[in-house]
Design a protein around this motif. Structure first.
Motif, PDB file in Angstrom:
ATOM      1  N   SER A 161       0.810  -1.219   0.000  1.00  0.00           N
ATOM      2  CA  SER A 161       0.000   0.000   0.000  1.00  0.00           C
ATOM      3  C   SER A 161       0.842   1.266   0.000  1.00  0.00           C
ATOM      4  CB  SER A 161      -0.934   0.002   1.223  1.00  0.00           C
ATOM      5  OG  SER A 161      -0.173  -0.058   2.434  1.00  0.00           O
ATOM      6  N   ASP A 162       2.144   1.144  -0.006  1.00  0.00           N
ATOM      7  CA  ASP A 162       3.010   2.328  -0.031  1.00  0.00           C
ATOM      8  C   ASP A 162       3.087   2.832  -1.473  1.00  0.00           C
ATOM      9  OD1 ASP A 162       4.858   4.308   0.324  1.00  0.00           O
ATOM     10  OD2 ASP A 162       6.354   3.039   1.325  1.00  0.00           O
ATOM     11  N   LEU A 163       2.142   3.717  -1.821  1.00  0.00           N
ATOM     12  CA  LEU A 163       2.062   4.199  -3.202  1.00  0.00           C
ATOM     13  C   LEU A 163       3.266   5.051  -3.580  1.00  0.00           C
ATOM     14  CD1 LEU A 163      -1.748   5.117  -3.427  1.00  0.00           C
ATOM     15  CD2 LEU A 163      -0.598   2.968  -3.979  1.00  0.00           C
ATOM     16  N   ASP A 164       3.795   5.760  -2.624  1.00  0.00           N
ATOM     17  CA  ASP A 164       4.954   6.602  -2.944  1.00  0.00           C
ATOM     18  C   ASP A 164       6.159   5.752  -3.352  1.00  0.00           C
ATOM     19  OD1 ASP A 164       6.264   9.279  -2.951  1.00  0.00           O
ATOM     20  OD2 ASP A 164       7.517   8.305  -1.422  1.00  0.00           O
ATOM     21  N   LEU A 165       6.375   4.642  -2.616  1.00  0.00           N
ATOM     22  CA  LEU A 165       7.489   3.764  -2.988  1.00  0.00           C
ATOM     23  C   LEU A 165       7.204   3.057  -4.314  1.00  0.00           C
ATOM     24  CD1 LEU A 165      10.226   2.666  -2.165  1.00  0.00           C
ATOM     25  CD2 LEU A 165       9.064   0.835  -0.912  1.00  0.00           C
ATOM     26  N   LYS A 166       5.918   2.761  -4.574  1.00  0.00           N
ATOM     27  CA  LYS A 166       5.581   2.176  -5.869  1.00  0.00           C
ATOM     28  C   LYS A 166       5.921   3.151  -7.008  1.00  0.00           C
ATOM     29  CE  LYS A 166       1.871  -1.091  -4.718  1.00  0.00           C
ATOM     30  NZ  LYS A 166       2.427  -2.238  -5.462  1.00  0.00           N
ATOM     31  N   ARG A 167       5.547   4.409  -6.842  1.00  0.00           N
ATOM     32  CA  ARG A 167       5.833   5.407  -7.880  1.00  0.00           C
ATOM     33  C   ARG A 167       7.333   5.539  -8.127  1.00  0.00           C
ATOM     34  NH1 ARG A 167       7.515  10.419  -7.848  1.00  0.00           N
ATOM     35  NH2 ARG A 167       7.478  10.455  -5.557  1.00  0.00           N
ATOM     36  N   LYS A 168       8.121   5.591  -7.028  1.00  0.00           N
ATOM     37  CA  LYS A 168       9.570   5.731  -7.176  1.00  0.00           C
ATOM     38  C   LYS A 168      10.170   4.472  -7.837  1.00  0.00           C
ATOM     39  CE  LYS A 168      10.049   8.811  -3.194  1.00  0.00           C
ATOM     40  NZ  LYS A 168      10.599   8.992  -1.823  1.00  0.00           N
ATOM     41  N   SER A 169       9.618   3.308  -7.490  1.00  0.00           N
ATOM     42  CA  SER A 169      10.143   2.075  -8.073  1.00  0.00           C
ATOM     43  C   SER A 169       9.910   2.041  -9.584  1.00  0.00           C
ATOM     44  CB  SER A 169       9.490   0.863  -7.398  1.00  0.00           C
ATOM     45  OG  SER A 169       9.815   0.817  -6.016  1.00  0.00           O
ATOM     46  N   TYR A 192      13.321   2.508 -25.244  1.00  0.00           N
ATOM     47  CA  TYR A 192      12.650   3.789 -25.029  1.00  0.00           C
ATOM     48  C   TYR A 192      11.137   3.625 -24.910  1.00  0.00           C
ATOM     49  CZ  TYR A 192      17.218   5.437 -26.504  1.00  0.00           C
ATOM     50  OH  TYR A 192      18.564   5.653 -26.593  1.00  0.00           O
ATOM     51  N   GLN A 193      10.560   2.709 -25.657  1.00  0.00           N
ATOM     52  CA  GLN A 193       9.129   2.495 -25.545  1.00  0.00           C
ATOM     53  C   GLN A 193       8.773   1.928 -24.166  1.00  0.00           C
ATOM     54  OE1 GLN A 193       6.835   3.465 -27.629  1.00  0.00           O
ATOM     55  NE2 GLN A 193       5.160   2.616 -26.393  1.00  0.00           N
ATOM     56  N   GLY A 194       9.567   0.981 -23.680  1.00  0.00           N
ATOM     57  CA  GLY A 194       9.329   0.455 -22.333  1.00  0.00           C
ATOM     58  C   GLY A 194       9.544   1.499 -21.253  1.00  0.00           C
ATOM     59  N   ALA A 195      10.512   2.398 -21.492  1.00  0.00           N
ATOM     60  CA  ALA A 195      10.747   3.463 -20.517  1.00  0.00           C
ATOM     61  C   ALA A 195       9.554   4.408 -20.440  1.00  0.00           C
ATOM     62  CB  ALA A 195      12.012   4.235 -20.905  1.00  0.00           C
ATOM     63  N   LYS A 196       8.932   4.713 -21.591  1.00  0.00           N
ATOM     64  CA  LYS A 196       7.755   5.581 -21.576  1.00  0.00           C
ATOM     65  C   LYS A 196       6.594   4.913 -20.839  1.00  0.00           C
ATOM     66  CE  LYS A 196       8.838   8.021 -25.883  1.00  0.00           C
ATOM     67  NZ  LYS A 196       8.391   8.295 -27.280  1.00  0.00           N
ATOM     68  N   GLU A 197       6.434   3.604 -21.066  1.00  0.00           N
ATOM     69  CA  GLU A 197       5.356   2.898 -20.383  1.00  0.00           C
ATOM     70  C   GLU A 197       5.577   2.872 -18.866  1.00  0.00           C
ATOM     71  OE1 GLU A 197       5.290  -0.921 -22.183  1.00  0.00           O
ATOM     72  OE2 GLU A 197       4.517  -0.205 -24.127  1.00  0.00           O
ATOM     73  N   ALA A 198       6.846   2.660 -18.453  1.00  0.00           N
ATOM     74  CA  ALA A 198       7.135   2.655 -17.010  1.00  0.00           C
ATOM     75  C   ALA A 198       6.925   4.036 -16.404  1.00  0.00           C
ATOM     76  CB  ALA A 198       8.563   2.181 -16.772  1.00  0.00           C
ATOM     77  N   LYS A 199       7.273   5.081 -17.171  1.00  0.00           N
ATOM     78  CA  LYS A 199       7.049   6.444 -16.667  1.00  0.00           C
ATOM     79  C   LYS A 199       5.554   6.720 -16.513  1.00  0.00           C
ATOM     80  CE  LYS A 199       8.323  10.714 -15.736  1.00  0.00           C
ATOM     81  NZ  LYS A 199       6.993  11.395 -15.702  1.00  0.00           N
ATOM     82  N   ALA A 200       4.760   6.276 -17.481  1.00  0.00           N
ATOM     83  CA  ALA A 200       3.314   6.461 -17.363  1.00  0.00           C
ATOM     84  C   ALA A 200       2.756   5.662 -16.189  1.00  0.00           C
ATOM     85  CB  ALA A 200       2.642   6.043 -18.675  1.00  0.00           C
ATOM     86  N   LYS A 201       3.311   4.485 -15.923  1.00  0.00           N
ATOM     87  CA  LYS A 201       2.868   3.686 -14.776  1.00  0.00           C
ATOM     88  C   LYS A 201       3.180   4.393 -13.464  1.00  0.00           C
ATOM     89  CE  LYS A 201       1.462  -0.289 -12.941  1.00  0.00           C
ATOM     90  NZ  LYS A 201       0.094  -0.834 -13.107  1.00  0.00           N
ATOM     91  N   SER A 202       4.347   5.028 -13.390  1.00  0.00           N
ATOM     92  CA  SER A 202       4.717   5.719 -12.141  1.00  0.00           C
ATOM     93  C   SER A 202       3.803   6.908 -11.870  1.00  0.00           C
ATOM     94  CB  SER A 202       6.165   6.200 -12.224  1.00  0.00           C
ATOM     95  OG  SER A 202       6.309   7.219 -13.197  1.00  0.00           O
ATOM     96  N   GLU A 203       3.313   7.537 -12.951  1.00  0.00           N
ATOM     97  CA  GLU A 203       2.448   8.696 -12.767  1.00  0.00           C
ATOM     98  C   GLU A 203       1.034   8.283 -12.348  1.00  0.00           C
ATOM     99  OE1 GLU A 203       2.655  10.683 -16.472  1.00  0.00           O
ATOM    100  OE2 GLU A 203       4.647  11.554 -16.102  1.00  0.00           O
ATOM    101  N   SER A 204       0.737   6.989 -12.423  1.00  0.00           N
ATOM    102  CA  SER A 204      -0.588   6.545 -12.007  1.00  0.00           C
ATOM    103  C   SER A 204      -0.716   6.446 -10.487  1.00  0.00           C
ATOM    104  CB  SER A 204      -0.917   5.194 -12.639  1.00  0.00           C
ATOM    105  OG  SER A 204      -0.023   4.200 -12.177  1.00  0.00           O
ATOM    106  N   PHE A 205       0.414   6.521  -9.779  1.00  0.00           N
ATOM    107  CA  PHE A 205       0.381   6.463  -8.307  1.00  0.00           C
ATOM    108  C   PHE A 205       0.536   7.902  -7.799  1.00  0.00           C
ATOM    109  CE2 PHE A 205       2.177   2.410  -9.730  1.00  0.00           C
ATOM    110  CZ  PHE A 205       1.278   1.533  -9.172  1.00  0.00           C
ATOM    111  N   PHE A 206      -0.347   8.283  -6.888  1.00  0.00           N
ATOM    112  CA  PHE A 206      -0.340   9.658  -6.429  1.00  0.00           C
ATOM    113  C   PHE A 206       0.077   9.771  -4.976  1.00  0.00           C
ATOM    114  CE2 PHE A 206      -2.202  11.352 -10.185  1.00  0.00           C
ATOM    115  CZ  PHE A 206      -3.000  10.350 -10.682  1.00  0.00           C
ATOM    116  N   GLY A 207       0.487   8.709  -4.340  1.00  0.00           N
ATOM    117  CA  GLY A 207       0.920   8.815  -2.953  1.00  0.00           C
ATOM    118  C   GLY A 207       2.292   9.451  -2.881  1.00  0.00           C
ATOM    119  N   ARG A 208       2.377  10.550  -2.249  1.00  0.00           N
ATOM    120  CA  ARG A 208       3.641  11.284  -2.157  1.00  0.00           C
ATOM    121  C   ARG A 208       3.881  11.713  -0.716  1.00  0.00           C
ATOM    122  NH1 ARG A 208       4.528  14.821  -7.614  1.00  0.00           N
ATOM    123  NH2 ARG A 208       3.757  13.265  -9.077  1.00  0.00           N
TER     124      ARG A 208
END
Length: 236
Positions: free
Chosen positions: A198-206, A220-236
């Motif tokens: 449930s630690d969304l902040d650590l999920k986003r950083k990971s 580069y395509q996988g990097a964009k997908e991972a970046k979009a995945k990190s932005e889906s978590f809003f716990g900061r």
């Protein structure tokens, strides 16, 4: 009487007989002359032609005013001197700029390079055992000093004590990024994202760290997908 008549007729008879004999004689017939053919020469016989006598130059007669020279047989080596004037070498003109390459119809254009993603620090959760904290402090000190191998050793020792701690896994992934080992960093960051719960902040950083690891591997395509995945978590 009869004898006299016979004697008179006898010369006449003889004369007539001789004339008839002379007239009846025919000239002899011509006899054909048989010419024997020459015997043919045996095949393969080498016929030797008479060789021409070598020409000998005549010596000039003194006082005659003329001279005789030997005929050149054409085999004498001679060098033809060039009659053209020598040209001065001119400097070459600089090459023109190459035209830009036009991609073919079936070629897949290469993906543009991405800027590096920022790898954030993760805070150590409360309730961490003192031995783990001591090892993490030693690891941070070695990392700042540039001794990444020693920092990795301290972090791995902390993980052996608390293997289910996602923050320790994330910190080890950070060190692998600094060691230029993006494949190991991606695996560790993915494990940290699963252990974060449930630690969304650590999920986003990971997932942001996963994006950077993929960028370093030119995915580069996988990097964009991972970046979009990190932005889906809003716990900061």
């Amino acid at each position: 009487m009869k004898n006299k008549v016979l004697l008179c007729l006898l010369p006449l008879w003889l004369l007539s007989t001789g004339c008839s004999t002379f007239t009846e004689q025919t000239p002899p017939k011509p006899v054909a002359k048989v010419v024997k053919p020459k015997s043919p020469q045996a095949p393969g016989a080498n016929l030797q032609k008479p060789q021409p006598k070598p020409y000998v130059a005549k010596k000039p007669v003194p006082g005659s005013g003329t001279a005789t020279y030997a005929i050149d047989d054409g085999k004498t080596d001679f060098k033809v001197e060039p009659s053209l004037p020598a040209f001065r070498a001119e400097p070459l003109t600089p090459p023109l700029d190459p035209l830009p390459e036009v991609p073919s119809a079936g070629a897949v254009p290469a993906a543009p390079a991405l800027p590096a993603f920022a790898v954030e620090e993760a805070r150590v959760p409360t309730g961490t055992p003192p031995a783990v904290l001591a090892l993490l402090t030693e690891a941070d000190r070695n990392r700042v000093a540039g001794n990444l191998d020693a920092a990795v050793v301290s972090t791995e020792r902390a993980l052996r004590i608390d293997s289910r701690n996602p923050t320790l896994t994330y910190k080890l992934a950070q060190l692998r990024i600094k060691q230029n080992k993006p494949q190991l960093a991606e695996e560790l960051a993915g494990k940290a994202a699963l252990l974060a719960g449930s630690d969304l902040d650590l999920k986003r950083k990971s997932w942001l760290l996963i994006a950077e690891a993929r960028r370093m591997q030119q995915n580069y395509q996988g990097a964009k997908e991972a970046k979009a995945k990190s932005e889906s978590f809003f716990g900061r």
